[in-house]
Structures are given as C-alpha cells and as structure tokens.
Motif scaffolding. Structure first.
Motif, short mmCIF file in Angstrom:
data_model
loop_
_atom_site.label_atom_id
_atom_site.label_comp_id
_atom_site.label_asym_id
_atom_site.label_seq_id
_atom_site.Cartn_x
_atom_site.Cartn_y
_atom_site.Cartn_z
N VAL A 81 0.81 -1.22 0.00
CA VAL A 81 0.00 0.00 0.00
C VAL A 81 0.84 1.27 0.00
O VAL A 81 0.32 2.36 0.23
CB VAL A 81 -0.98 0.01 1.19
CG1 VAL A 81 -1.94 -1.15 1.09
CG2 VAL A 81 -0.24 -0.05 2.53
N GLY A 82 2.14 1.15 -0.26
CA GLY A 82 2.98 2.33 -0.43
C GLY A 82 3.18 2.60 -1.91
O GLY A 82 2.97 1.72 -2.76
N LYS B 272 1.32 6.65 4.82
CA LYS B 272 0.35 7.56 4.19
C LYS B 272 -1.01 6.88 4.02
O LYS B 272 -2.05 7.51 4.23
CB LYS B 272 0.87 8.03 2.85
CG LYS B 272 2.02 9.03 2.95
CD LYS B 272 2.41 9.55 1.57
CE LYS B 272 3.53 10.57 1.65
NZ LYS B 272 3.93 11.07 0.30
N ALA B 273 -1.00 5.61 3.65
CA ALA B 273 -2.26 4.90 3.47
C ALA B 273 -2.96 4.70 4.81
O ALA B 273 -4.19 4.82 4.90
CB ALA B 273 -2.02 3.55 2.79
N ALA C 176 -6.31 5.08 -3.73
CA ALA C 176 -6.94 6.39 -3.82
C ALA C 176 -7.88 6.46 -5.03
O ALA C 176 -8.97 7.05 -4.95
CB ALA C 176 -5.87 7.48 -3.92
N MET C 177 -7.48 5.85 -6.14
CA MET C 177 -8.33 5.85 -7.33
C MET C 177 -9.58 5.00 -7.12
O MET C 177 -10.67 5.35 -7.60
CB MET C 177 -7.54 5.35 -8.53
CG MET C 177 -6.42 6.28 -8.96
SD MET C 177 -6.98 7.94 -9.43
CE MET C 177 -7.87 7.57 -10.96
N PHE C 178 -9.44 3.89 -6.41
CA PHE C 178 -10.62 3.08 -6.10
C PHE C 178 -11.58 3.86 -5.21
O PHE C 178 -12.79 3.91 -5.46
CB PHE C 178 -10.22 1.78 -5.40
CG PHE C 178 -9.38 0.86 -6.23
CD1 PHE C 178 -9.67 0.65 -7.56
CD2 PHE C 178 -8.29 0.20 -5.68
CE1 PHE C 178 -8.89 -0.19 -8.35
CE2 PHE C 178 -7.50 -0.64 -6.44
CZ PHE C 178 -7.80 -0.84 -7.78
N ALA C 179 -11.03 4.48 -4.17
CA ALA C 179 -11.87 5.22 -3.22
C ALA C 179 -12.58 6.39 -3.90
O ALA C 179 -13.70 6.75 -3.55
CB ALA C 179 -11.02 5.72 -2.05
N LYS C 180 -11.92 6.96 -4.90
CA LYS C 180 -12.46 8.12 -5.60
C LYS C 180 -13.76 7.80 -6.34
O LYS C 180 -14.56 8.70 -6.62
CB LYS C 180 -11.41 8.64 -6.59
CG LYS C 180 -11.70 10.00 -7.17
CD LYS C 180 -10.53 10.46 -8.04
CE LYS C 180 -10.80 11.82 -8.65
NZ LYS C 180 -9.66 12.28 -9.48
#
Length: 480
Positions: free
Chosen positions: A51-52, A83-84, A60-64
C-alpha cells in the motif's frame, strides 16, 4: 503444464462464509438512505496488499469512485504504509498478507496487489482461491509459468480480474484499432516499442549488505518467494526493479504499457520465437562487466508472432530500452516528436504507418497531415475516464459480478501480454548464458543471441534448454 491445486477445504469454508456474510449486508436504501448514501450492497470492500507508492495511488483511485471502502491494508514496511494508514484510519492493518487472508476473508470482496513483481503471483492466486476479485499491478507476474497459471485460475475461480496497465482503457488504443480495422495503413508486419527506462540502476554488481534492517520493515516477508539474502538498503523501496530475483527490468515497468497496443490491434497471443542483444557495461576503458544478477542497462529484443485473423503473415515486434530507438520514420518531420520523445509505439503496415505515445495516448497517422484527411467512424465503445476510468471499470465489474461487465485488461488478455514481455526477458537472460567463460570482469559479448524457439503449449524453449530454468523459478521454502 500441471494443474493448479484444488482449493483447500478450509479456504472453501472461508469463501462460503464470505458469500453468506454478503447476504446480510444488503440494506434497503430507504432505511439508511440520504442523498449521496451508498448502500452496503452497492459498495465494494477492498483489501490492499502493498500500500505504499503505486499501491497507495491505486487505493486512492478506487476510493475516488465513491463505491469502494478500503477495509484492510497490508504492507511489510510500516514506513511505506504510513500515508495509506493515515488516509484510511478505519482500515485494519496487517504486515503479513497470509494472516490477512486467513483472518479477514469473510469481510472483504476484492484485493489490490501492488507488491514487488516477485510476490504478485502468490498473493493473487491465494486471493482468487478465496473467491476474491483481484486488481494486480503490471507486470502481472515475475515468471512465464506464473502468468499462465493466473490466466487459468481466473477462468477456474470466476472472479473479476484486471491488470494495472491503464492504457488498456485509453481512447488511444481504440482509435488505433479502428484505423487498422478500416484498413487505413494496410496489414501490419512490424511493430516497434521503445522506452527510455531504466531510470534505476541496472547492469551493476550486487550491492553490499547494510548493517541493520530499518525499524518497521520485515525483511523476510519482503523477500517472500525470493532466495534469502542479507538486507541491502540499495533495494528498497524502488531499485529492486533492476534485479532478476525481484524485478523484471525495463520490460516489466513499461512493456505492458507499450506492447498493449500491438496485442489489442493485431489480436496477438503467444510468440513463437524471440531473440535479444544486450548493451555493454564498461567497468573501465578496456573491460566490460558481467553482472548476471542484474538486468542489463539496455536491450533490443525481437519477438515473432504467428499470423492471426487480423494479419496475413507473421508479425515482428521490436522492443528497445535504455534509450535505444528505431530509425526515425521518413514521414516524420524534423521538428515533429517521435512517440512522446522517450517512449512510443510504431506500427508499420503495407499502406502506411501509425504511432502513439505511452499508454497508447495521442495516436497519430504518418505523415501527420493524414490525420486531417482520414475520417473513420467510432465503432468501439470508450471507457469513461479513459486511463483513470480503468479503476472504476474494475469496481463496476466487481459489483456487477463475474461475467456481467467488461474490463479492459482481464487476465485472459493480460496473461498473454505479460508472457510476451517475460519471453523477451528470457531471451535477455539466455543472451547472458551464451557468453564464453572469462576471467576477471572482461567478457566477450556474443553480438546478437541465438533465436529461441518457443513451444507455447508446453511452456518451454525447444532449442536452448539451459534457459528453461527461468520459465518457472524455484520459490524459497515455505512460499510455494
């Protein structure tokens, strides 16, 4: 090729438990409603392994999309995961992906895999055996055998699969396909793909060990399937790409992005032959180094593909890296960019040429004046959002269920594409094996290596057996 192992009964239980649990998550909108509310039945719960870096941006793209909940995070390096972890405070964190799958399988629907190349296959296959949809960063696998195994597993376990080569969802590759299908450039016989990679060290001696493993990094888990070696700070987090035990070099980094167009436009499948030449590494002004653990600083590989329904004869695909480029087309003006400068793909047909940049972006006919003259109808559906829509496309397919929605890079096509670039690496490694024995660091290069003949059914080179050991590597004990 041997059959994949049957799903162990314990894993069957977990998969069945996940399906049963899903039935209790369907909540009517009018009960919990509210504008913008996404019901649990319309939400994909994703677990991220690695996840780095790229793994972080994938999540982030999935969550978006607004239809994904990042439920679980897994990384062998707490520093890379920081960060994740901060971005998804409600996600449960694991260091060992095996524990994540064993303990939480009933609680998530899909897995995003963004580990170094050498661990892609083991994580992905384990997730598929649990009935989980998978999104895997390119290249799909480290070895040819692994690519074929995952391609077969996708059919067996009936899960939605997608490889992270976003260009497969770009408008550009579809425009190239429409031009070709409309016979604008005639039948293609040659394709050139080139890149300015590597931008990390290659063709160098193995780095010295570091005195201590950094706090937060589980080195044994990072090694995973690879042989044990003492920790070196020259490998993590990025330069592992240049070492055969972990990475797949420039081909692994850019091959899927650049060869994708040739596969889609021409319906290529499995190559029948491959040949390579490799750039020199100068230790000093008189001697050239031989560093078999490291990918070379540059290479030129030619792959031969049997004719398909869309070609009238064999097709030769050239791969060039390390700054090597094909001869500039005579149709291209002196101030007109070739590809995107450092990277590109060029199709040579009997009636003309066409080219594109990385991810099949900015497709152009040559000479460029033809782009104002040629008009073709759009026949192929575009992916909303193009390359960025690659993520949402997979999410929608997962929510719809296996077989109900199309994805751009399922393992059905991503597997053969990955095999092609790994075959190119096979020729590069075979090139090294053809060097004569030499004392010290001085070696004689064989010029262009012998052409390796490939039996795609049996997964083996038929005329140079020594190179077949790289088709399916031995995993470290405990990781098979």
């Amino acid at each position: 090729m041997s059959q994949l192992p049957e799903l162990p009964s314990r894993r069957k239980f977990l998969a069945q438990g996940a399906a049963a649990a899903a039935t209790f998550m369907i909540v009517p909108r009018f009960v919990l409603g509210g504008r913008g509310y996404t019901a649990p039945s319309d939400q994909l719960v994703v677990a991220g392994v690695g996840v780095g870096g790229k793994g972080e941006s994938d999540l982030a793209m999935f969550a978006k999309t607004g239809k994904v909940r990042i439920g679980y995070l897994c990384d062998v390096d707490d520093r890379r995961a920081a960060k994740a972890v901060q971005a998804y405070p409600n996600a449960k964190y694991y260091k060992d992906w095996r524990q994540l799958l064993d303990k939480e399988a009933k609680n998530f629907d899909a897995v995003s895999v963004a580990t170094p190349d050498h661990n892609h296959a083991v994580v992905t296959l384990a997730a598929m055996q649990l009935g989980k949809h998978v999104y895997v960063q390119k290249p799909l696998t480290h070895d040819i055998y692994e690519a074929r195994a995952l391609t077969e597993a996708a059919k067996r376990y009936k899960v939605v699969t997608q490889m992270g080569n976003q260009g497969a969802s770009n408008d550009g590759v579809r425009q190239l396909q429409e031009w070709y299908d409309d016979n604008v450039i005639g039948k293609v016989h040659t394709v050139y793909c080139w890149t300015d990679r590597p931008v990390w060290p290659q063709g160098i001696a193995w780095p010295p060990p570091a005195p201590n493993v950094p706090a937060g990094l589980d080195w044994d888990l990072w090694l995973g399937t690879a042989p044990f070696r003492p920790y070196s700070d020259k490998l993590v987090p990025f330069n592992w790409r240049g070492w055969w035990e972990y990475g797949t070099g420039a081909l692994g980094d850019m091959g899927c992005h650049l060869m994708e167009a040739a596969f889609r436009v021409l319906d290529l499948q499995y190559a029948s032959a491959v040949q390579a030449s490799v750039g020199s590494v100068y230790v000093d002004e008189f001697k050239r180094g031989y560093f078999p653990d490291s990918c070379p600083p540059s290479s030129h590989v030619t792959l031969t593909f049997p004719k398909t329904k869309k070609t009238q004869h064999e097709v030769t695909v050239h791969w060039m890296d390390g700054g090597i480029q094909p001869e500039r087309p005579e149709e291209l003006g002196p101030n007109e960019k070739f590809g995107d400068g450092g990277n590109g793909v060029l199709f040579v047909g009997k009636k003309g040429k066409m080219m594109a940049s990385t991810y099949s972006a900015d497709p152009r006919l040559l000479p460029l004046s033809r782009n104002q003259e040629v008009r073709t109808k759009q026949k192929l559906a575009r992916v909303p959002g193009g390359a960025n829509g690659h993520y949402g496309q997979w999410v929608e397919a997962c929510l719809a269920g296996y077989g109900n929605k199309e994805v751009s890079a399922p393992f059905e096509t991503a597997g053969p594409l990955t095999e092609a670039l790994l075959m190119a690496n096979l020729a590069i490694r075979g090139y090294d094996l053809q060097r004569p024995k030499a004392s010290g660091t001085g070696v004689e290069y064989p010029g262009r290596g012998i052409e390796l003949l490939w039996d795609a059914q049996q997964l083996r080179v038929t005329n140079f057996d020594e190179v077949n050991r790289f088709v399916r590597r031995e995993y470290r004990q405990g990781w098979s």
